[in-house]
Motif scaffolding. Structure first.
Motif, short mmCIF file in Angstrom:
data_model
loop_
_atom_site.label_atom_id
_atom_site.label_comp_id
_atom_site.label_asym_id
_atom_site.label_seq_id
_atom_site.Cartn_x
_atom_site.Cartn_y
_atom_site.Cartn_z
N SER A 67 -52.03 57.24 -92.07
CA SER A 67 -52.79 56.55 -91.03
C SER A 67 -52.38 55.08 -90.97
O SER A 67 -51.83 54.54 -91.92
CB SER A 67 -54.30 56.66 -91.29
OG SER A 67 -54.63 55.99 -92.48
N CYS A 68 -52.69 54.49 -89.83
CA CYS A 68 -52.36 53.08 -89.60
C CYS A 68 -53.41 52.49 -88.66
O CYS A 68 -53.36 52.74 -87.45
CB CYS A 68 -50.97 52.96 -88.99
SG CYS A 68 -50.47 51.27 -88.61
N MET A 85 -55.08 54.92 -86.22
CA MET A 85 -54.22 56.00 -85.75
C MET A 85 -53.78 56.84 -86.94
O MET A 85 -53.23 56.32 -87.91
CB MET A 85 -52.97 55.44 -85.05
CG MET A 85 -52.05 56.52 -84.53
SD MET A 85 -50.53 55.88 -83.78
CE MET A 85 -49.51 55.69 -85.25
N TYR A 142 -51.45 60.13 -88.32
CA TYR A 142 -50.21 60.80 -87.93
C TYR A 142 -49.89 61.92 -88.91
O TYR A 142 -50.36 61.94 -90.04
CB TYR A 142 -49.05 59.82 -87.80
CG TYR A 142 -48.78 58.98 -89.03
CD1 TYR A 142 -47.92 59.42 -90.03
CD2 TYR A 142 -49.38 57.73 -89.18
CE1 TYR A 142 -47.67 58.64 -91.14
CE2 TYR A 142 -49.13 56.95 -90.29
CZ TYR A 142 -48.27 57.41 -91.27
OH TYR A 142 -48.02 56.65 -92.38
N ILE A 168 -49.65 62.26 -83.35
CA ILE A 168 -50.58 61.14 -83.56
C ILE A 168 -51.94 61.54 -83.02
O ILE A 168 -52.04 62.32 -82.07
CB ILE A 168 -50.08 59.84 -82.90
CG1 ILE A 168 -49.84 60.05 -81.41
CG2 ILE A 168 -48.83 59.34 -83.60
CD1 ILE A 168 -49.58 58.77 -80.64
N ASN A 172 -44.67 54.09 -84.15
CA ASN A 172 -44.95 52.65 -84.07
C ASN A 172 -45.11 52.19 -82.62
O ASN A 172 -45.98 51.37 -82.31
CB ASN A 172 -43.86 51.85 -84.79
CG ASN A 172 -44.06 51.83 -86.28
OD1 ASN A 172 -45.17 51.67 -86.77
ND2 ASN A 172 -42.98 52.01 -87.01
N TYR A 193 -48.44 53.30 -81.45
CA TYR A 193 -49.47 52.45 -82.03
C TYR A 193 -49.62 51.17 -81.20
O TYR A 193 -50.72 50.77 -80.86
CB TYR A 193 -49.16 52.10 -83.49
CG TYR A 193 -50.17 51.13 -84.04
CD1 TYR A 193 -51.44 51.57 -84.41
CD2 TYR A 193 -49.88 49.78 -84.11
CE1 TYR A 193 -52.40 50.67 -84.86
CE2 TYR A 193 -50.83 48.87 -84.56
CZ TYR A 193 -52.08 49.32 -84.93
OH TYR A 193 -53.03 48.42 -85.35
N LYS A 218 -52.96 50.44 -78.68
CA LYS A 218 -53.69 49.71 -79.72
C LYS A 218 -55.21 49.71 -79.49
O LYS A 218 -55.98 49.83 -80.44
CB LYS A 218 -53.17 48.29 -79.81
CG LYS A 218 -53.41 47.66 -81.16
CD LYS A 218 -52.59 46.40 -81.30
CE LYS A 218 -52.46 46.07 -82.77
NZ LYS A 218 -51.51 45.03 -83.01
N TRP A 239 -56.74 52.95 -80.81
CA TRP A 239 -56.81 53.02 -82.27
C TRP A 239 -57.87 52.06 -82.82
O TRP A 239 -58.58 52.40 -83.76
CB TRP A 239 -55.44 52.73 -82.88
CG TRP A 239 -54.33 53.47 -82.22
CD1 TRP A 239 -53.20 52.91 -81.68
CD2 TRP A 239 -54.23 54.87 -81.97
NE1 TRP A 239 -52.42 53.90 -81.14
CE2 TRP A 239 -53.01 55.12 -81.28
CE3 TRP A 239 -55.06 55.96 -82.24
CZ2 TRP A 239 -52.60 56.39 -80.88
CZ3 TRP A 239 -54.64 57.24 -81.84
CH2 TRP A 239 -53.43 57.44 -81.17
#
Length: 98
Positions: free
Chosen positions: A21-22, A25, A27, A44, A79, A82, A86, A89
């Motif tokens: 995760s980030c 988000m 994945y 994602i 990326n 993401y 944004k 997320w």
């Protein structure tokens, strides 16, 4: 930013599924075999649930060649998603799921 250098790679994904995760988000990357061809599937989806509990309409998937270059492309795609989504997320990260 997702940076999997030294953490995961095709040998790992060849044996199983890689998740992470980030900032809201999540994945998932896995190997898919289609008609004698291996592909790398990257998916994602928003927090808070795991892949299996997230509604299908919340997931976005893309396939890449099952090569080192395809692995780099998958990370770049995640990326990019993401950055371009944004707000989605951030909303998922900040939501109250009580």
């Amino acid at each position: 930013m997702i940076d999997l250098h030294g953490q995961a790679g095709l040998p790992y994904i060849n044996r199983g599924v890689y998740t992470g995760s980030c900032e809201g988000m999540r994945y998932r990357m896995r190997k898919k075999e289609e008609e004698d061809k291996k592909v790398l599937e990257a998916v994602i989806y928003p927090e808070p649930f795991c892949f299996e509990k997230t509604a299908e309409d919340q997931k976005e998937a893309h396939e890449f060649p099952f090569t080192d270059e395809g692995f780099r492309q998958a990370i770049a795609w995640m990326n990019e998603q993401y950055e371009t989504q944004k707000e989605r997320w951030t909303a998922a990260k900040n939501a109250s799921w009580v």
